[in-house]
Design a protein around this motif. Structure first.
Motif, PDB file in Angstrom:
ATOM      1  N   VAL A   8       1.479  -8.479  -9.988  1.00 37.66           N
ATOM      2  CA  VAL A   8       0.446  -7.445 -10.132  1.00 37.66           C
ATOM      3  C   VAL A   8      -0.772  -8.062 -10.800  1.00 37.66           C
ATOM      4  CG1 VAL A   8      -0.108  -5.167 -11.051  1.00 37.66           C
ATOM      5  CG2 VAL A   8       2.260  -5.695 -10.366  1.00 37.66           C
ATOM      6  N   GLY A   9      -1.930  -7.918 -10.154  1.00 39.80           N
ATOM      7  CA  GLY A   9      -3.159  -8.496 -10.671  1.00 39.80           C
ATOM      8  C   GLY A   9      -3.980  -7.530 -11.503  1.00 39.80           C
ATOM      9  N   GLY A  19       8.345  -6.564  -0.745  1.00 47.20           N
ATOM     10  CA  GLY A  19       6.945  -6.272  -0.482  1.00 47.20           C
ATOM     11  C   GLY A  19       6.559  -4.806  -0.478  1.00 47.20           C
ATOM     12  N   GLN A  20       7.495  -3.919  -0.783  1.00 49.67           N
ATOM     13  CA  GLN A  20       7.199  -2.480  -0.802  1.00 49.67           C
ATOM     14  C   GLN A  20       6.077  -2.152  -1.782  1.00 49.67           C
ATOM     15  OE1 GLN A  20       8.637  -0.718   1.776  1.00 49.67           O
ATOM     16  NE2 GLN A  20      10.213   0.402   0.653  1.00 49.67           N
ATOM     17  N   CYS A  21       6.103  -2.802  -2.930  1.00 48.59           N
ATOM     18  CA  CYS A  21       5.107  -2.527  -3.967  1.00 48.59           C
ATOM     19  C   CYS A  21       3.700  -2.884  -3.483  1.00 48.59           C
ATOM     20  CB  CYS A  21       5.440  -3.282  -5.249  1.00 48.59           C
ATOM     21  SG  CYS A  21       5.613  -5.071  -5.035  1.00 48.59           S
ATOM     22  N   ALA A  22       3.588  -4.028  -2.813  1.00 49.87           N
ATOM     23  CA  ALA A  22       2.278  -4.467  -2.329  1.00 49.87           C
ATOM     24  C   ALA A  22       1.732  -3.519  -1.263  1.00 49.87           C
ATOM     25  CB  ALA A  22       2.379  -5.883  -1.771  1.00 49.87           C
ATOM     26  N   PRO A  56      -2.400   1.405  -4.187  1.00 50.76           N
ATOM     27  CA  PRO A  56      -3.672   1.958  -3.701  1.00 50.76           C
ATOM     28  C   PRO A  56      -4.859   1.020  -3.929  1.00 50.76           C
ATOM     29  CG  PRO A  56      -3.009   3.051  -5.727  1.00 50.76           C
ATOM     30  CD  PRO A  56      -1.862   2.190  -5.314  1.00 50.76           C
ATOM     31  N   LYS A  57      -4.755   0.124  -4.873  1.00 53.23           N
ATOM     32  CA  LYS A  57      -5.831  -0.825  -5.166  1.00 53.23           C
ATOM     33  C   LYS A  57      -5.626  -2.179  -4.471  1.00 53.23           C
ATOM     34  CE  LYS A  57      -8.358   1.677  -7.895  1.00 53.23           C
ATOM     35  NZ  LYS A  57      -9.743   2.009  -7.530  1.00 53.23           N
ATOM     36  N   GLN A  58      -4.443  -2.351  -3.824  1.00 47.93           N
ATOM     37  CA  GLN A  58      -4.121  -3.589  -3.114  1.00 47.93           C
ATOM     38  C   GLN A  58      -4.323  -4.831  -4.007  1.00 47.93           C
ATOM     39  OE1 GLN A  58      -2.906  -3.763   0.503  1.00 47.93           O
ATOM     40  NE2 GLN A  58      -2.272  -1.952  -0.621  1.00 47.93           N
TER      41      GLN A  58
END
Length: 202
Positions: free
Chosen positions: A150-151, A187-190, A194-196
């Motif tokens: 997460v960035g 990859g579900q989280c990615a 909503p902010k990608q």
């Protein structure tokens, strides 16, 4: 966990592994090879000098190894070198079935190889609700940073957590933090972010 635990598992519990090289046609080629010994230098196997596998390993000096047992797996990718007859007697002592395959002086057909610089992982799904993933590094190889991260820009919406099969995302702070030792890399989280700003690495 220390790499020795995983190398010990590879040799003593899994033992037989699928090993990949590149064939003369340019495509991957696999075969099952027994992993005979392990120590701080790496993992050891042997093969006969007359085999195509021997020629490939001598030329390419790189292999990929995968072994699995009871829903756990060890995988390695890395450099391999021929160490001749070094450790051959030790291999035959610890793997007594080899004495029947190559009795007496016929063991001179064999040479020992060491996987001495490699990276890979241990992956265990024997407890489906709590998977375990850990990196393995042998020698001077660098561990690849693989998985989802997460960035900056996380808004704390918790949608990533809602779709995570292992619930291995800490959403108590921003940005959320994914536990890499439990992540399935699905990859579900990615996909739902909503902010990608969830990045796939490796």
């Amino acid at each position: 966990m220390e790499k020795g635990i995983y190398l010990k598992k590879l040799v003593e519990e899994f033992h037989s592994a699928t090993v990949a090289t590149i064939g003369l046609d340019g495509y991957p080629q696999t075969r099952v090879i027994d992993m005979m010994l392990w120590d701080d230098r790496g993992v050891y196997f042997l093969t006969a000098k007359g085999k195509e596998f021997y020629r490939q390993v001598m030329e390419q000096q790189f292999i990929a190894v995968s072994a699995t047992k009871d829903k756990a797996a060890v995988s390695l990718r890395g450099k391999v070198k021929n160490i001749g007859s070094e450790k051959l007697d030790e291999i035959f002592e610890k793997n007594r079935y080899m004495q029947e395959i190559y009795p007496g002086d016929t063991r001179t057909a064999l040479e020992v190889f060491c996987v001495y610089e490699a990276e890979g992982e241990y992956f265990d799904i024997s407890d489906p609700a709590h998977v375990v993933r850990d990196s393995i590094v042998i020698g001077d190889a660098k561990a690849r940073q693989a998985g989802y991260f997460v960035g900056e820009g996380c808004i704390g919406c918790k949608l990533c957590y809602s779709v995570c099969p292992q619930k291995c995302i800490d959403i108590s702070d921003k940005p959320a933090v994914i536990d890499q030792n439990r992540c399935l890399h699905c990859g579900q989280c990615a996909q739902i972010c909503p902010k990608q700003i969830i990045e796939k690495r490796g």
